[in-house]
Structure formats: structure tokens, C-alpha cells
Design an enzyme around this catalytic site. Structure first.
Site, PDB file in Angstrom:
ATOM      1  CB  SER A  29     -15.386  14.249   4.720  1.00 39.49           C
ATOM      2  OG  SER A  29     -15.120  15.616   4.658  1.00 39.49           O
ATOM      3  CG  HIS A 162      -3.301 -19.774 -27.513  1.00 39.95           C
ATOM      4  ND1 HIS A 162      -4.517 -19.061 -27.722  1.00 39.95           N
ATOM      5  CD2 HIS A 162      -2.217 -19.420 -28.366  1.00 39.95           C
ATOM      6  CE1 HIS A 162      -4.241 -18.623 -28.810  1.00 39.95           C
ATOM      7  NE2 HIS A 162      -2.991 -18.856 -29.355  1.00 39.95           N
ATOM      8  CB  SER A 283      -0.422 -24.464   4.605  1.00 37.49           C
ATOM      9  OG  SER A 283      -1.394 -25.090   5.294  1.00 37.49           O
ATOM     10  CE  LYS A 289      -0.506 -25.250  -0.257  1.00 32.83           C
ATOM     11  NZ  LYS A 289      -2.061 -24.685  -0.281  1.00 32.83           N
ATOM     12  CG  ASN A 291       0.584 -20.951   0.528  1.00 36.16           C
ATOM     13  OD1 ASN A 291       0.758 -22.269  -0.341  1.00 36.16           O
ATOM     14  ND2 ASN A 291      -0.297 -21.161   1.558  1.00 36.16           N
ATOM     15  CD  GLU A 296      -1.972 -16.821  -3.504  1.00 37.07           C
ATOM     16  OE1 GLU A 296      -2.907 -16.949  -2.810  1.00 37.07           O
ATOM     17  OE2 GLU A 296      -1.375 -17.939  -3.999  1.00 37.07           O
ATOM     18  CE  LYS A 331     -12.115  14.984   0.019  1.00 38.67           C
ATOM     19  NZ  LYS A 331     -12.869  15.363  -1.204  1.00 38.67           N
TER      20      LYS A 331
END
Ligand code: ARG
Length: 463
Positions: A29, A162, A283, A289, A291, A296, A331
Site C-alpha cells: 500500500s 421545474h 474550443s 466558443k 466553455n 463542468e 485509504k
């Protein structure tokens, strides 16, 4: 190359054959628990101090061990000593290095201790630190949210249900909703800290020790607020890891909702806000673009942290008492959830700081919108019409507005009167978004006065 392990493992003497090398690679580990080296050394120093105070080992030898451990801490942090996977785990890395430095006396460090209570102590020390860091990061976010609430308390935005425009609200009210979520998250961490702050040292493998250990003293030396009550539970309990990752999951869930709002609101369809260039990406093929990748990614990492929670819950499911090697698998999810959540809160805060509401556009849109229909219904209720009837009348007015392409505030009074005699000139005042907001009277509402009160209460409750 030999097939077996090349180094002597702590438990090797009982076996005739060396441990298979691939089995060692599988079970080592070190790559993960090397992150605990500082906690491990701190725990060992406290244990050795206690051993010498109780005359279990001579003072002079304890001094040698402690000095050696302090040097090893330097060696690891400077990169001079690189933890080797063949040592099985970080505890053994450190003990083997100590043996190289001071000889067989190093072995006395482990008197009255097992790696089972040692790793449980290390993990609790790690979580205490992580809770502190996460709490601080949350505090930064909450402070910023209060600043935002203050700056935008008179800015009117749409409130949604909604994902449909529902009623105009103060943007301050909106930011305070998130403030409340993160405030509860902070309280959850605070509450959880009490249960993490328990020393398991002195439980040894699980049944205790025949040596006259002073567990209370090790607890004090490590700054733990309390001591385990049952040695079996002390080495086999991972509840606080589960609680911690669960608290992280809730924080991420809150962040993911906030991110979703920001991603949506930054699109050209909504265009309610602008995330600064410093936190946006472009992009490689579509030059126009911009973003919201940071939002995200935070939203995406939420899935990862939920995965960590499922991971640890499943590792612990049905494990017989007491310690089982399965528990070494605690862990990776703990570290991953902790690092992902702390870094998400920090970067999200920075991005939010560099985000502006498009106030002009919001003012224009909220002024013309049907989201003031509830105001018409409540206007009629104030004129003593039963709410159901008021709702019916208003529904007809909304249909009329939609069909004739008129804003509610542009419908002439004669037309209003055709729907109900109760309408008067003052309907136009009721149809201003500011009036709608400011005439709210109920507790915790979006009225500017209520938002100011909420900001004040939040400031005094900030910790
Ligand atoms: N690396 C182990 C863990 O994290 C340390 C404890 C090992 N104990 C044992 N009995 N093999 O759980």
C-alpha cells in the site's frame, strides 16, 4: 531475479518461504499510504515518548528513536528517501529506515503497538487535518456568498421551479440559499470532528497489551480530544471515514447544483451571467466558443466522490470483527474524496468570485415576464376574492397575454376589468418586479428587507 520478496518483511520469520513478489506488489500500500508519513512519524514519536515515560523502554533509547524519526521525516519531505513499495506499507518503510540508521533498537518502537492501531491513529490524524482544510475552504466560499448577496441584493432575477420561470426574486436571496447549504455542510464537519478526534492508540492488534501502556498519555501527546473505549472497536471501526466521505458527497452535491445553474446561465440562451475568461476554456475547432469547463469538472467530480462513498461502504459491508486486510482499501477513497472536495470548493470559490451577473439583461427580461402572474392572483386575494377563483381569473389573463403577445404590464385596464371588476389602476404597481419582491411579508422571503435581515443573521452565524 529472485521470485520472492527481496527485503525481510516484518512478519517473515514465521514462514519458511519468502513471500511471492507479485503477491507483495499486489498487497503493498506504499504508493497510497506514503501520504500518511507525517502522521505516522508523529504517532510513533508520541508512542515512544509514552513508552519511555512508563519505563517500558530506556529514556536514552527513546531519544535515539525520536531523533531518527525526525531525520526520516526530513529525508522523505526533501525527497532524499523515496518510499519503496517493497516495504509493504509506509509504517514498514519508516521502521526499516530507522533500523538502517540506529540498528535493532528501532524495533523497540513497536512495543505494545500493532500496525492495526497505528494505521487507525494515522488515518484519524489525517482526517482531523482534512476537516480543518475543508472547513476553511467552505468558510471562504461562505464569505464570498455573503459578499455576492450584499452586492446583488437589489438585483432582480428569475426564480425557477421545474426549470420554468416562476417568480422574480432578489439575487441576494438566491446566493443566501447556497450560503445556507454550505453553512449546514460546515456544521456537519464540526459535528463529525468530535467522533474523529478519538485516539485508538493502545488497542494494539485488537485485544490490548500485557505491557503497562498509558493510552491516555499517547492521546494527550497527539492532541486527541478523547480515547477509545473498546480495543476491538478501536481497530475495526471505519465509521468516521464513511461519515467524512458522506459529508464530502453532500458538499459536492451542493456544488454540482450551483455549477449546473452557472453552466446554464452562462449559455447564450440564458445569458444571465458571465464567467471570466480566466476560468473558461475555448474550443480547438469552434472559435466562438467559451466553455464553463471548471464548473463542468466540479460537477463531474461529484460522481467521483459519490463513487468513493460507495467504495468504502462496500469494503466495510459484512466484514467480520476485528481487523481485516480489506480495510487497507479505506485509504484510496478517503484521500480521493478529501482531495477532490477540498480542491473543488477552492476552485469553485475562485471562479464564482470572477463571475458577474448581466444586470441589464436581467432587468429587461424580468420586467416583461409572465412570472408576475402570481402577483395578479395575490392582488385579487387582497381584494377578497377566494384564492382558487383568483387563480382561475389570472390563468385566463395569462392565456390572453400569450395569445395577443402582450406583456402583463401592457394590458389596458379596460381589458383587466373584463376579466374582473376588482382591477384598478394600482394593478400596474403590483406588476413591477420590485413591488412583487418588496411586498412579500412572510418569513425568510425574497423581500429586500428580509434579504437584508438574512444577510445580517448569516454574518453573525459565520464561522
Ligand atoms: N497497510 C495496512 C492497512 O492500511 C496496515 C495494517 C496492517 N495490519 C495487518 N494486520 N496486516 O490497513
Amino acid at each position: 531475479m529472485k521470485k520472492g520478496a527481496e527485503k525481510e518483511l516484518l512478519w517473515q520469520s514465521r514462514f519458511a518461504e519468502p513471500f511471492d513478489r507479485e503477491a507483495l506488489l499486489f498487497s503493498s500500500s506504499v504508493d497510497v499510504d506514503k501520504a500518511l508519513y507525517q502522521e505516522d512519524i508523529r504517532g510513533s514519536i508520541a508512542h515512544v515518548m509514552m513508552l519511555s515515560e512508563e519505563a517500558i523502554i530506556p529514556v536514552e533509547e527513546a531519544r535515539l528513536i525520536i531523533e531518527g524519526l525526525e531525520e526520516i521525516e526530513q529525508e522523505i519531505s526533501s525527497g532524499a528517501l523515496v518510499p519503496d513499495w517493497e516495504d509493504e506499507d509506509i509504517h514498514t518503510v519508516i521502521e526499516n529506515r530507522l533500523k538502517e540508521k540506529i540498528g535493532p533498537i528501532a524495533g523497540k518502537m513497536h512495543s505494545g503497538r500493532s500496525r492495526n492501531d497505528q494505521v487507525a491513529a494515522d488515518t484519524r490524524l489525517y482526517m482531523k487535518r482534512a476537516i480543518g482544510e475543508l472547513g476553511n475552504a467552505l468558510k471562504g466560499l461562505k464569505k464570498l456568498l455573503l459578499e455576492k448577496a450584499e452586492t446583488y441584493r437589489h438585483t432582480i432575477i428569475f426564480g425557477y421551479t421545474h426549470l420554468q420561470r416562476a417568480q422574480p426574486i432578489s439575487a441576494g436571496h438566491y446566493y443566501l440559499a447556497y450560503f445556507n447549504m454550505f453553512q449546514r455542510d460546515g456544521e456537519r464537519l464540526h459535528d463529525l470532528y468530535k467522533r474523529v478526534d478519538i485516539s485508538p492508540l493502545g488497542a494494539a492488534a485488537f485485544a490490548g497489551s500485557t505491557l503497562p501502556l498509558n493510552a491516555k498519555r499517547s492521546m494527550e501527546l497527539l492532541d486527541f480530544g478523547g480515547l477509545f473505549r473498546n480495543s476491538i472497536d478501536a481497530v475495526s471501526d471505519r465509521d468516521t471515514i464513511i461519515e467524512f466521505i458522506s459529508a464530502c458527497s453532500i458538499i459536492m452535491m451542493h456544488l454540482s447544483r450551483f455549477c449546473e445553474d452557472m453552466i446554464l446561465w452562462s449559455t447564450s440562451e440564458f445569458n444571465y451571467l458571465e464567467i471570466s475568461d480566466a476560468f473558461s476554456t475555448g474550443s480547438s475547432i469552434m472559435p466562438q466558443k467559451k466553455n464553463a469547463d471548471i464548473a463542468e469538472l466540479v460537477r463531474g467530480k461529484t460522481g467521483r466522490v459519490y463513487g468513493d462513498l460507495m467504495n468504502i461502504l462496500t469494503v466495510m459491508k459484512s466484514l467480520p470483527l476485528s481487523y481485516n486486510r480489506d480495510m487497507q482499501e479505506d485509504k484510496p477513497p478517503l484521500f480521493d474524496a478529501s482531495e477532490s472536495t477540498i480542491s473543488s470548493v477552492r476552485i469553485f470559490t475562485k471562479m464564482l468570485k470572477h463571475t458577474k451577473l448581466n444586470e441589464e439583461r436581467l432587468a429587461k427580461l424580468t420586467g416583461e415576464d409572465l412570472s408576475l402572474a402570481t402577483e395578479i392572483a395575490e392582488y385579487l386575494v387582497r381584494k377578497d376574492l377566494p384564492f382558487r377563483e383568483a387563480h382561475r381569473v389570472t390563468g385566463k389573463i395569462v392565456t390572453y397575454a400569450l395569445e395577443s403577445g402582450t406583456a402583463l404590464s401592457k394590458i389596458p385596464l379596460e381589458t383587466y376589468r373584463e376579466f374582473s371588476e376588482l382591477f384598478d389602476q394600482d394593478i400596474y404597481d403590483a406588476l413591477k418586479p420590485e413591488t412583487s419582491i418588496n411586498t412579500k411579508q412572510s418569513h425568510g422571503s425574497t423581500s429586500f428587507a428580509s434579504v437584508d435581515e438574512q444577510i445580517k443573521a448569516a454574518r453573525s452565524g459565520l464561522r
